[in-house]
Design a protein around this motif. Structure first.
Motif, mmCIF file in Angstrom:
data_model
loop_
_atom_site.group_PDB
_atom_site.id
_atom_site.type_symbol
_atom_site.label_atom_id
_atom_site.label_comp_id
_atom_site.label_asym_id
_atom_site.label_seq_id
_atom_site.Cartn_x
_atom_site.Cartn_y
_atom_site.Cartn_z
ATOM 1 N N GLY A 184 40.202 -24.354 -20.131
ATOM 2 C CA GLY A 184 40.749 -25.662 -20.464
ATOM 3 C C GLY A 184 41.631 -25.639 -21.692
ATOM 4 N N PRO A 185 42.634 -26.497 -21.689
ATOM 5 C CA PRO A 185 43.591 -26.518 -22.800
ATOM 6 C C PRO A 185 42.961 -26.942 -24.124
ATOM 7 N N GLU A 186 41.903 -27.734 -24.097
ATOM 8 C CA GLU A 186 41.293 -28.176 -25.340
ATOM 9 C C GLU A 186 40.591 -27.034 -26.080
ATOM 10 N N TRP A 187 40.219 -25.973 -25.367
ATOM 11 C CA TRP A 187 39.576 -24.810 -25.988
ATOM 12 C C TRP A 187 40.584 -23.733 -26.359
ATOM 13 N N ASN A 188 41.755 -23.759 -25.769
ATOM 14 C CA ASN A 188 42.805 -22.791 -26.081
ATOM 15 C C ASN A 188 42.330 -21.347 -25.931
ATOM 16 N N GLY A 189 41.486 -21.099 -24.922
ATOM 17 C CA GLY A 189 40.995 -19.746 -24.668
ATOM 18 C C GLY A 189 39.990 -19.239 -25.689
ATOM 19 N N ALA A 190 39.281 -20.149 -26.354
ATOM 20 C CA ALA A 190 38.322 -19.758 -27.389
ATOM 21 C C ALA A 190 37.227 -18.863 -26.817
ATOM 22 N N LEU A 191 36.782 -17.923 -27.618
ATOM 23 C CA LEU A 191 35.742 -16.989 -27.226
ATOM 24 C C LEU A 191 34.406 -17.468 -27.769
ATOM 25 N N VAL A 192 33.400 -17.578 -26.889
ATOM 26 C CA VAL A 192 32.062 -18.024 -27.284
ATOM 27 C C VAL A 192 31.020 -17.133 -26.619
ATOM 28 N N PRO A 193 29.774 -17.125 -27.128
ATOM 29 C CA PRO A 193 28.718 -16.370 -26.454
ATOM 30 C C PRO A 193 28.435 -16.961 -25.074
ATOM 31 N N GLY A 194 28.205 -16.102 -24.103
ATOM 32 C CA GLY A 194 27.924 -16.554 -22.744
ATOM 33 C C GLY A 194 26.562 -17.218 -22.627
ATOM 34 N N PRO A 195 26.297 -17.873 -21.488
ATOM 35 C CA PRO A 195 25.066 -18.631 -21.319
ATOM 36 C C PRO A 195 23.828 -17.771 -21.062
ATOM 37 N N VAL A 196 24.007 -16.498 -20.718
ATOM 38 C CA VAL A 196 22.878 -15.628 -20.383
ATOM 39 C C VAL A 196 22.871 -14.431 -21.325
ATOM 40 N N ARG A 197 21.701 -14.084 -21.820
ATOM 41 C CA ARG A 197 21.586 -12.901 -22.663
ATOM 42 C C ARG A 197 20.856 -11.805 -21.891
ATOM 43 N N ALA A 198 21.063 -10.558 -22.288
ATOM 44 C CA ALA A 198 20.425 -9.425 -21.625
ATOM 45 C C ALA A 198 19.685 -8.589 -22.672
ATOM 46 N N LEU A 199 18.460 -8.194 -22.348
ATOM 47 C CA LEU A 199 17.673 -7.375 -23.264
ATOM 48 C C LEU A 199 18.221 -5.950 -23.294
ATOM 49 N N VAL A 200 18.511 -5.463 -24.486
ATOM 50 C CA VAL A 200 18.964 -4.088 -24.669
ATOM 51 C C VAL A 200 17.750 -3.181 -24.837
ATOM 52 N N GLY A 201 16.786 -3.594 -25.654
ATOM 53 C CA GLY A 201 15.583 -2.808 -25.871
ATOM 54 C C GLY A 201 14.803 -3.296 -27.072
ATOM 55 N N GLY A 202 13.651 -2.711 -27.314
ATOM 56 C CA GLY A 202 12.788 -3.105 -28.415
ATOM 57 C C GLY A 202 12.778 -2.061 -29.521
ATOM 58 N N GLY A 203 12.022 -2.358 -30.581
ATOM 59 C CA GLY A 203 11.878 -1.437 -31.695
ATOM 60 C C GLY A 203 12.979 -1.493 -32.730
#
Length: 86
Positions: A59-78
């Motif tokens: 959308g033009p109101e965002w001008n292609g702004a970059l934001v975190p996506g709605p889903v996160r993924a676990l990389v690992g623990g520790g």
């Protein structure tokens, strides 16, 4: 945008989401998801590292702004054994 004859270096801030206080170490990482948009990793209080893939807002109101996506993924623990994540 100017304030008293001085140009501001950034546009007005926009809220992109909440709940980031569960993370102890967010870090911009560059491109991890192989989709040509920068991503973010963040460690939670349990020491789990999460990948938040960046998405461009449509959308033009965002001008292609970059934001975190709605889903996160676990990389690992520790990851709570590290002082710095970058």
């Amino acid at each position: 945008m100017e304030v008293r004859g001085h140009r501001r270096p950034f546009a007005t801030r926009e809220r992109v989401g909440g709940g980031w206080n569960v993370h102890t170490a967010p870090a911009g990482t560059g491109e991890l998801g192989q989709d040509d948009t920068p991503d973010l990793v963040a460690r939670d209080t349990a020491g789990k590292l999460w990948l938040h893939q960046g998405v461009r807002k449509p959308g033009p109101e965002w001008n292609g702004a970059l934001v975190p996506g709605p889903v996160r993924a676990l990389v690992g623990g520790g990851w709570n054994t590290y002082d710095l994540i970058f």
